[in-house]
Design an enzyme around this catalytic site. Structure first.
Site, mmCIF file in Angstrom:
data_model
loop_
_atom_site.group_PDB
_atom_site.id
_atom_site.type_symbol
_atom_site.label_atom_id
_atom_site.label_comp_id
_atom_site.label_asym_id
_atom_site.label_seq_id
_atom_site.Cartn_x
_atom_site.Cartn_y
_atom_site.Cartn_z
ATOM 1 N N ASP A 1 0.864 -1.156 0.000
ATOM 2 C CA ASP A 1 0.000 0.000 0.000
ATOM 3 C C ASP A 1 0.921 1.232 0.000
ATOM 4 O O ASP A 1 2.139 1.125 0.115
ATOM 5 C CB ASP A 1 -0.956 -0.044 1.215
ATOM 6 C CG ASP A 1 -2.181 0.821 0.986
ATOM 7 O OD1 ASP A 1 -3.210 0.561 1.608
ATOM 8 O OD2 ASP A 1 -2.101 1.755 0.146
HETATM 9 C C1 GLC Z 1 -4.302 4.213 -0.150
HETATM 10 C C2 GLC Z 1 -5.214 3.072 0.245
HETATM 11 C C3 GLC Z 1 -5.286 1.984 -0.790
HETATM 12 C C4 GLC Z 1 -5.156 2.602 -2.167
HETATM 13 C C5 GLC Z 1 -3.733 3.134 -2.280
HETATM 14 C C6 GLC Z 1 -3.470 3.806 -3.632
HETATM 15 O O1 GLC Z 1 -3.546 4.590 0.965
HETATM 16 O O2 GLC Z 1 -4.960 2.448 1.500
HETATM 17 O O3 GLC Z 1 -6.521 1.285 -0.595
HETATM 18 O O4 GLC Z 1 -5.384 1.620 -3.158
HETATM 19 O O5 GLC Z 1 -3.424 4.034 -1.237
HETATM 20 O O6 GLC Z 1 -4.237 4.971 -3.726
#
Ligand code: GLC
Length: 754
Positions: A296
């Site tokens: 993430d």
């Molecule tokens: C965010 C979220 C995740 C998302 C990623 C990209 O922090 O936790 O669900 O897909 O970053 O935006």
């Protein structure tokens, strides 16, 4: 569409690789987990040419910052694209923006390896559907698949190859803002819904230019954050991990999901992004997952924050060793991996395996054949906001709306009555598409509930008063609202949250209606004690509606219903669509009951609260144990009467199939859909079993006056669970069973497994 590709090394390479597989696997590629795909030979050939830096490049993702979804921005890290040091970009969209960046990757780098473009297409791209918790409330797998198919068509028309969805985190805590993105509290329902999303996004052929990679996220346990506090600690035993939180992810693997995303949280002391047990032992070894894992946002660096890595270099090593293949936005792989390999701290084969997995998805998407195939201005114009997409979003909004209460048939509304339309969300267009709404339009395109109602009522029959804001304690608008209520035949109040109160980094310590909204409904009730009050709720989580349940005659839960939400909700309010939705998550009486969910364990003392004087019981002394509205609850404008069930046998062996059926009669005045639910209870197990488990459901159409029979077949496979030794099985014994329209019932029938 004509396009000139400079005959890069990679293009020439194909002609060789494709024609004859003369390349033996060189030493540094030996032992890599082959995907057994038709692309293996091409991947081998390409990897034979790649330098260590170029392989590391594939494991790096930066944001293009056209939108920001994390704590840091890229600061133009895409400059590394032309060095071949980037494998994917997120938050870049439009045919032009993706084409421009792709051109640099394909034409300005040594090997011309195309980029992947990823984006959070969670419940729509431009045409926004109800938030995922609302889509789950429809229990309509075909509609969920259809909505994600539409989202994939719009996103791919703007150059997106990959969505970071579905989120399949089991969510039992309404304080947690990301419950809005989930399919709720139940394993069986969330597993079926996760599969539907994957099939919708990825379609049946990834080489088509309107299918995109899906991502199962956030692996694993994110929804169990202590106190519902975002990013907070997660501790759970093997029973809960294997029987509750892992199964929906396994369902996405079985559905062919191409990527996984790490969760921000730690799991039992080890942060997910550095957690070998979940990514190597479970996902890649036990489940034989051949796709790739992305962190993430910034999560590799957060291993230092967690106190699990002493510095970012060690964090990089731990993530790669844990089986995490690509680094989103930590700039860690780019900065440290080469050094770690050269120092012998990270095995080159881990890099090779990660690189291979990422390259495989690019081959599957056809990007090596045509890197620009998704960046198509013409298709962009043709596909976005197609009328049939907006119509589909309207239907989804109607199917997602849960009728929680409807005393004295306060609903549906009729066209002869004047209504007082009161509340801060009546004319709202900004919040109605909810959080994680990608490139949805929060101004012109979104249809407010007011606009939806105007389709049914001329303006002379609508008296509008905002009453108050969503937040704040200002009650200066109450009088105008009271006057409106006094002049109308019926009151319709549209209350709820704003879209920033749910989604990521939006946990709430209260789950009451924010601001002075509850006071507003109290004031209206006091002013017009005998008038019907219909409460329409727009929100991203279960709320404590205990007071509203007393004050309102009818309550319709619409979640955030999306771009066409105003139309869909009005269709329900006026009976054009007979509500059929059922809660995918429990609504507590009070926050003090959390976590509260239907499939809890029995405990060793009474917990049913029927006899409050029963002192030594698992009851509160100040509130009943039961929820305000149960999982699976949802009313209709008609009534469905369930017969007793019929079992094909009251005893089955391990090889038998048990057939169970019930007849359901529509005894009311409306045709409608009913979500028929099958529940069991394993009375005795080597691990204690939940008091109820959903094991099947069917959404059936029943005309008024009609009686239908609904049948389910159960095998021993449906009864299995992971026991204390992590063996997936089931013991002989007695099982209770029921077919109902809600989880709020007592069992009457059982069968024996011998
Ligand atoms: C965010 C979220 C995740 C998302 C990623 C990209 O922090 O936790 O669900 O897909 O970053 O935006």
């Amino acid at each position: 569409m004509s396009r000139i590709i400079k005959p890069t090394i990679i293009t020439m390479l194909f002609l060789v690789g494709f024609g004859c597989n003369t390349t033996k696997t060189p030493s540094h590629n030996k032992g890599i987990s082959k995907s057994n795909s038709p692309f293996d030979a091409k991947i081998d050939s390409l990897m034979n040419l790649m330098t260590l830096q170029e392989k590391i490049g594939q494991t790096v993702m930066y944001s293009g910052d056209l939108t920001v979804t994390g704590p840091v921005v890229s600061n133009n890290n895409q400059k590394y694209v032309k060095e071949g040091a980037v494998g994917a970009m997120l938050n870049v969209f439009s045919a032009k923006a993706t084409r421009d960046l792709q051109k640099i990757a394909v034409e300005d780098t040594r090997l011309g390896i195309p980029l992947l473009f990823g984006y959070d297409v969670i419940h729509g791209f431009k045409t926004i559907f109800p938030i995922n918790l609302g889509l789950a409330a429809s229990w309509d797998l075909e509609d969920i698949k259809k909505g994600s198919r539409i989202a994939a068509q719009e996103a791919s028309a703007e150059g997106i190859h990959w969505t970071f969805a579905p989120m399949v985190d089991i969510s039992r805590d309404p304080r947690w803002g990301r419950i809005s993105e989930s399919a709720g509290e139940d394993v069986y329902l969330a597993s079926k819904i996760g599969k539907a999303y994957v099939e919708g996004f990825q379609g049946d052929d990834l080489s088509k230019h309107n299918t995109i990679l899906a991502t199962a996220k956030h692996f694993v346990g994110y929804g169990a954050a202590q106190a519902g506090r975002e990013y907070h600690t997660v501790n759970m035993g093997q029973d809960e991990l294997w029987n509750v939180y892992l199964p929906p992810f396994k369902a996405t693997v079985d559905a062919g999901v191409e990527t996984f995303m790490t969760a921000f949280n730690e799991l039992n002391g080890v942060p997910a992004t550095g957690n070998k047990y979940i990514f190597r032992n479970i996902l890649k070894d036990k489940w034989n997952f051949k796709g790739f894992v992305v962190t993430d946002y910034f999560a590799t660096n957060e291993l230092v924050m967690h106190g699990y890595a002493k510095d970012r270099k060690e964090a990089t090593k731990l993530a790669m060793e844990a089986g995490v293949d690509q680094d989103m936005m930590s700039n860690a792989n780019h900065e440290y991996l080469e050094e770690l390999v050269n120092e012998g701290q990270v095995d080159i084969e881990l890099i090779n395996d990660a690189c291979r997995r990422i390259l495989l998805t690019k081959y599957k998407l056809g990007l090596f054949d045509d890197p620009y195939r998704y960046s198509d201005k013409q298709r962009e114009k043709e596909v976005i906001y197609k009328p049939e997409f907006l119509e589909a979003a309207r239907q989804s909004a109607a199917m997602a709306s849960v009728l929680l209460k409807n005393d004295d048939t306060s609903l549906p509304l009729n066209k002869t009555q004047t209504i007082a339309l009161i509340g801060p969300l009546v004319k709202d267009k900004e919040n109605i598409i909810g959080n994680w709404a990608a490139e949805g339009d929060r101004k012109g395109k979104a249809i407010s509930i007011h606009q939806g109602i105007q389709e049914y009522l001329e303006d002379s029959k609508i008296v509008f008063a905002k009453g108050c804001d969503i937040e704040g304690n200002d009650e200066s608008g109450f009088n105008a609202a009271i006057q409106a209520a006094k002049t109308a035949d019926k009151v319709v109040m549209i209350l709820g949250e704003n879209y920033k109160m749910s989604g990521e980094a939006a946990s709430r310590s209260s789950i009451k209606l924010p601001g002075s909204q509850t006071n507003l409904i109290k004031a209206i009730r006091k002013a017009v004690p005998n008038k019907k009050i219909v409460l329409v709720i727009m929100n991203g989580r279960p709320l404590d509606l205990s007071e509203e349940d007393i004050l309102a005659d009818a309550i319709l839960e619409t979640w955030f219903p999306g771009t066409s939400g105003g139309y869909g909700v009005a269709d329900v309010l006026f009976g054009a669509y007979n509500p059929s939705a059922k809660l995918p998550v429990t609504f507590p009486r009070t926050i003090g009951q959390i976590p509260i969910y239907y499939n809890m364990k029995r405990a060793g003392r009474p917990n049913h609260n029927d006899n409050p004087n029963e002192r030594y019981s698992s009851n509160y002394i100040d509130v009943r144990n039961s929820p305000l509205y149960a999982f699976g609850h949802g009313l209709s404008y008609t009534n469905y009467e369930y017969s007793d069930i019929t079992l094909s046998s009251t005893t089955i062996s391990f090889s038998d199939t048990l057939s169970v059926s019930a007849t359901i009669t529509n005894t009311g005045d409306y045709d409608g859909y009913e979500v028929v639910q099958l529940y069991i209870h394993d009375k005795v197990g080597s691990l204690t079993r939940p008091v109820k488990e959903l094991k099947g459901f069917k959404k059936v159409f029943i005309k008024k006056g009609e009686t239908i029979t609904v049948n389910f077949d159960l095998t021993v496979e449906d009864l299995k669970y992971y026991n204390a030794d992590l063996k997936f099985g089931v013991e002989p014994g007695e099982f209770q069973i029921a077919i109902k329209g809600t989880s709020d019932f007592d069992f009457k029938h059982s069968f024996k497994l011998e």
